[in-house]
Design a protein around this motif. Structure first.
Motif: not given
Length: 72
Positions: A1-12, A61-70
């Motif tokens: 979650p920390m790295y995903t947040a950093h990437i989203l922060w950079a894009l924003g 997954p390394a950055l973004f979770p799979r949204l398979s619902g499982r």
């Protein structure tokens, strides 16, 4: 979650900068940080946990979770 947040922060941040040129100059460096850290961290985890971490990495997954619902 920390790295995903950093990437989203950079894009924003690109949208908050005064012009697109400043955003495009900022973005590569800001995105290089998490990729560098991830590769260093994964190398340490492979050294420490070996095949167990390799198996975990195949399922997770390394950055973004799979949204398979499982949930497993």
């Amino acid at each position: 979650p920390m790295y995903t947040a950093h990437i989203l922060w950079a894009l924003g941040t690109v949208f908050l900068l005064p012009n697109w040129l400043a955003g495009l100059a900022f973005l590569p460096g800001a995105l290089l940080i998490p990729w560098t850290r991830i590769s260093q961290e994964e190398a340490r985890l492979v050294q420490r946990f070996g095949d167990a971490y390799g198996d975990y990495r195949k399922k997770t997954p390394a950055l973004f979770p799979r949204l398979s619902g499982r949930i497993s």
